[in-house]
Motif scaffolding. Structure first.
Motif, PDB file in Angstrom:
ATOM      1  N   TYR A 296       0.829  -1.210   0.000  1.00  0.00           N
ATOM      2  CA  TYR A 296       0.000   0.000   0.000  1.00  0.00           C
ATOM      3  C   TYR A 296       0.865   1.263   0.000  1.00  0.00           C
ATOM      4  O   TYR A 296       0.544   2.239  -0.673  1.00  0.00           O
ATOM      5  CB  TYR A 296      -0.957   0.005   1.187  1.00  0.00           C
ATOM      6  N   ARG A 297       1.973   1.252   0.748  1.00  0.00           N
ATOM      7  CA  ARG A 297       2.886   2.416   0.743  1.00  0.00           C
ATOM      8  C   ARG A 297       3.419   2.673  -0.663  1.00  0.00           C
ATOM      9  O   ARG A 297       3.494   3.808  -1.107  1.00  0.00           O
ATOM     10  CB  ARG A 297       4.056   2.184   1.700  1.00  0.00           C
TER      11      ARG A 297
ATOM     12  N   ILE B 185       0.664   4.150  -2.827  1.00  0.00           N
ATOM     13  CA  ILE B 185       0.435   5.565  -2.496  1.00  0.00           C
ATOM     14  C   ILE B 185       1.557   6.425  -3.065  1.00  0.00           C
ATOM     15  O   ILE B 185       1.316   7.484  -3.662  1.00  0.00           O
ATOM     16  CB  ILE B 185       0.293   5.754  -0.966  1.00  0.00           C
ATOM     17  N   LYS B 186       2.788   5.952  -2.900  1.00  0.00           N
ATOM     18  CA  LYS B 186       3.939   6.703  -3.420  1.00  0.00           C
ATOM     19  C   LYS B 186       3.857   6.828  -4.939  1.00  0.00           C
ATOM     20  O   LYS B 186       4.105   7.891  -5.504  1.00  0.00           O
ATOM     21  CB  LYS B 186       5.241   6.001  -3.008  1.00  0.00           C
TER      22      LYS B 186
ATOM     23  N   ALA C 195       1.130   6.704  -6.738  1.00  0.00           N
ATOM     24  CA  ALA C 195       0.016   7.607  -7.039  1.00  0.00           C
ATOM     25  C   ALA C 195       0.432   9.062  -6.849  1.00  0.00           C
ATOM     26  O   ALA C 195       0.088   9.939  -7.658  1.00  0.00           O
ATOM     27  CB  ALA C 195      -1.186   7.279  -6.158  1.00  0.00           C
ATOM     28  N   GLN C 196       1.203   9.332  -5.796  1.00  0.00           N
ATOM     29  CA  GLN C 196       1.681  10.706  -5.562  1.00  0.00           C
ATOM     30  C   GLN C 196       2.631  11.138  -6.666  1.00  0.00           C
ATOM     31  O   GLN C 196       2.564  12.272  -7.143  1.00  0.00           O
ATOM     32  CB  GLN C 196       2.378  10.802  -4.195  1.00  0.00           C
TER      33      GLN C 196
ATOM     34  N   SER D 284       0.644  11.847  -9.681  1.00  0.00           N
ATOM     35  CA  SER D 284      -0.121  13.074  -9.465  1.00  0.00           C
ATOM     36  C   SER D 284       0.783  14.295  -9.647  1.00  0.00           C
ATOM     37  O   SER D 284       0.392  15.289 -10.262  1.00  0.00           O
ATOM     38  CB  SER D 284      -0.729  13.070  -8.068  1.00  0.00           C
TER      39      SER D 284
END
Length: 162
Positions: free
Chosen positions: A142-143, A146-147, A149-150, A153
Protein backbone atom coordinates in the motif's frame (compact mmCIF):
# COMPACT_ATOMS: atom_id res chain seq x y z
CA UNK A 1 12.47 -35.74 30.49
CA UNK A 2 13.72 -38.74 32.43
CA UNK A 3 12.89 -42.33 31.54
CA UNK A 4 11.00 -42.69 34.86
CA UNK A 5 8.29 -40.34 33.61
CA UNK A 6 7.91 -42.02 30.22
CA UNK A 7 5.08 -44.55 30.22
CA UNK A 8 5.41 -48.21 29.34
CA UNK A 9 3.67 -47.79 25.96
CA UNK A 10 5.86 -44.79 25.12
CA UNK A 11 9.03 -46.76 25.85
CA UNK A 12 7.75 -49.80 23.94
CA UNK A 13 6.76 -47.71 20.92
CA UNK A 14 10.14 -45.94 20.87
CA UNK A 15 12.01 -49.25 20.94
CA UNK A 16 9.66 -50.90 18.44
CA UNK A 17 9.85 -47.95 16.06
CA UNK A 18 13.64 -47.97 16.13
CA UNK A 19 13.78 -51.73 15.66
CA UNK A 20 11.21 -51.99 12.86
CA UNK A 21 13.08 -49.37 10.87
CA UNK A 22 16.38 -51.21 11.21
CA UNK A 23 18.32 -53.58 8.97
CA UNK A 24 17.98 -56.50 11.43
CA UNK A 25 14.17 -56.16 11.32
CA UNK A 26 14.16 -56.21 7.52
CA UNK A 27 16.53 -59.18 7.41
CA UNK A 28 14.33 -60.99 9.96
CA UNK A 29 11.25 -60.39 7.81
CA UNK A 30 13.05 -61.68 4.71
CA UNK A 31 14.23 -64.79 6.59
CA UNK A 32 10.67 -65.49 7.83
CA UNK A 33 9.23 -65.13 4.32
CA UNK A 34 11.97 -67.35 2.85
CA UNK A 35 11.45 -69.99 5.56
CA UNK A 36 7.72 -69.92 4.89
CA UNK A 37 8.29 -70.17 1.13
CA UNK A 38 10.77 -73.04 1.48
CA UNK A 39 8.38 -74.90 3.81
CA UNK A 40 5.71 -74.92 1.09
CA UNK A 41 6.62 -78.35 -0.32
CA UNK A 42 6.72 -79.83 3.20
CA UNK A 43 3.13 -78.68 3.82
CA UNK A 44 2.09 -79.44 0.23
CA UNK A 45 1.26 -75.76 -0.30
CA UNK A 46 -1.92 -76.32 1.70
CA UNK A 47 -4.51 -73.70 2.58
CA UNK A 48 -3.29 -73.80 6.18
CA UNK A 49 0.27 -73.09 4.98
CA UNK A 50 -1.02 -70.06 3.04
CA UNK A 51 -3.19 -68.97 5.95
CA UNK A 52 -0.15 -68.82 8.25
CA UNK A 53 1.60 -66.13 6.20
CA UNK A 54 -1.62 -64.26 5.42
CA UNK A 55 -2.63 -64.11 9.09
CA UNK A 56 0.86 -63.21 10.27
CA UNK A 57 1.31 -60.37 7.78
CA UNK A 58 -2.21 -59.05 8.42
CA UNK A 59 -1.66 -58.89 12.18
CA UNK A 60 1.77 -57.28 11.82
CA UNK A 61 0.45 -54.75 9.30
CA UNK A 62 -2.50 -53.89 11.54
CA UNK A 63 -0.24 -53.26 14.55
CA UNK A 64 2.36 -51.38 12.48
CA UNK A 65 -0.27 -48.88 11.29
CA UNK A 66 -0.75 -47.71 14.88
CA UNK A 67 2.95 -47.75 15.64
CA UNK A 68 3.76 -45.72 12.52
CA UNK A 69 0.96 -43.24 13.29
CA UNK A 70 2.28 -42.76 16.84
CA UNK A 71 5.79 -42.11 15.51
CA UNK A 72 4.40 -39.70 12.87
CA UNK A 73 2.39 -37.80 15.50
CA UNK A 74 5.45 -37.45 17.72
CA UNK A 75 7.67 -36.32 14.84
CA UNK A 76 5.04 -33.90 13.60
CA UNK A 77 4.63 -32.36 17.05
CA UNK A 78 8.42 -31.98 17.43
CA UNK A 79 8.70 -30.31 14.00
CA UNK A 80 5.81 -27.96 14.80
CA UNK A 81 7.45 -26.96 18.07
CA UNK A 82 10.75 -26.28 16.31
CA UNK A 83 9.00 -24.17 13.68
CA UNK A 84 7.08 -22.29 16.39
CA UNK A 85 10.39 -21.53 18.12
CA UNK A 86 11.86 -20.16 14.89
CA UNK A 87 8.80 -17.99 14.29
CA UNK A 88 8.79 -16.72 17.86
CA UNK A 89 12.52 -15.97 17.74
CA UNK A 90 12.43 -13.96 14.49
CA UNK A 91 11.22 -10.41 15.09
CA UNK A 92 9.86 -9.91 11.57
CA UNK A 93 8.04 -13.24 11.35
CA UNK A 94 4.26 -13.18 11.79
CA UNK A 95 3.29 -14.73 15.12
CA UNK A 96 -0.01 -15.70 13.49
CA UNK A 97 1.84 -18.74 12.14
CA UNK A 98 2.42 -20.23 15.61
CA UNK A 99 0.08 -23.21 16.14
CA UNK A 100 -1.38 -22.77 12.67
CA UNK A 101 -1.86 -26.54 12.45
CA UNK A 102 -4.87 -26.19 14.79
CA UNK A 103 -6.81 -24.05 12.30
CA UNK A 104 -9.69 -25.31 10.19
CA UNK A 105 -9.20 -26.18 6.53
CA UNK A 106 -11.00 -22.95 5.53
CA UNK A 107 -8.72 -20.85 7.75
CA UNK A 108 -5.66 -22.54 6.25
CA UNK A 109 -7.04 -21.77 2.77
CA UNK A 110 -7.21 -18.07 3.77
CA UNK A 111 -3.55 -18.12 4.78
CA UNK A 112 -2.73 -19.86 1.51
CA UNK A 113 -4.41 -17.00 -0.37
CA UNK A 114 -2.30 -14.51 1.59
CA UNK A 115 0.86 -16.33 0.56
CA UNK A 116 -0.24 -16.44 -3.07
CA UNK A 117 -0.70 -12.67 -2.86
CA UNK A 118 2.67 -12.36 -1.14
CA UNK A 119 4.31 -14.32 -3.95
CA UNK A 120 2.73 -12.01 -6.52
CA UNK A 121 4.00 -8.97 -4.62
CA UNK A 122 7.47 -10.51 -4.39
CA UNK A 123 7.57 -10.96 -8.17
CA UNK A 124 7.15 -7.19 -8.50
CA UNK A 125 9.99 -6.41 -6.09
CA UNK A 126 13.11 -4.92 -7.56
CA UNK A 127 15.24 -6.62 -4.89
CA UNK A 128 14.88 -10.40 -5.33
CA UNK A 129 16.25 -11.00 -1.83
CA UNK A 130 13.53 -8.91 -0.18
CA UNK A 131 11.04 -10.85 1.96
CA UNK A 132 8.13 -9.87 4.14
CA UNK A 133 5.73 -11.43 6.57
CA UNK A 134 2.05 -11.36 5.67
CA UNK A 135 1.51 -8.38 7.95
CA UNK A 136 4.39 -6.34 6.55
CA UNK A 137 3.88 -7.22 2.89
CA UNK A 138 0.47 -5.65 2.57
CA UNK A 139 1.56 -2.44 4.37
CA UNK A 140 4.57 -2.10 2.08
CA UNK A 141 2.44 -2.77 -0.99
CA UNK A 142 0.00 0.00 0.00
CA UNK A 143 2.89 2.42 0.74
CA UNK A 144 4.33 1.74 -2.71
CA UNK A 145 0.92 2.24 -4.32
CA UNK A 146 0.44 5.57 -2.50
CA UNK A 147 3.94 6.70 -3.42
CA UNK A 148 3.34 5.78 -7.06
CA UNK A 149 0.02 7.61 -7.04
CA UNK A 150 1.68 10.71 -5.56
CA UNK A 151 4.45 10.55 -8.15
CA UNK A 152 1.94 10.25 -10.96
CA UNK A 153 -0.12 13.07 -9.47
CA UNK A 154 2.97 15.33 -9.25
CA UNK A 155 3.82 14.58 -12.87
CA UNK A 156 0.34 15.53 -14.09
CA UNK A 157 0.20 18.79 -12.11
CA UNK A 158 0.88 21.89 -14.20
CA UNK A 159 4.31 23.34 -13.64
CA UNK A 160 4.53 26.58 -11.64
CA UNK A 161 6.89 27.88 -14.29
CA UNK A 162 4.07 28.07 -16.87
Amino acid sequence: MSNNKIGLFERFSNVATKFTGSSPAFISAVVIVLAWGLSGPIFDYSETWQLVINTGTTIITFLMVFLIQKAQNKDSKAIQLKLNELIAAHEKASNRMVDIEDLTEEELDQFHKFYVTLAKLAKNESNIHQSHSIDVAQKLHYRKAIKLAQTLSDETQPSKDC
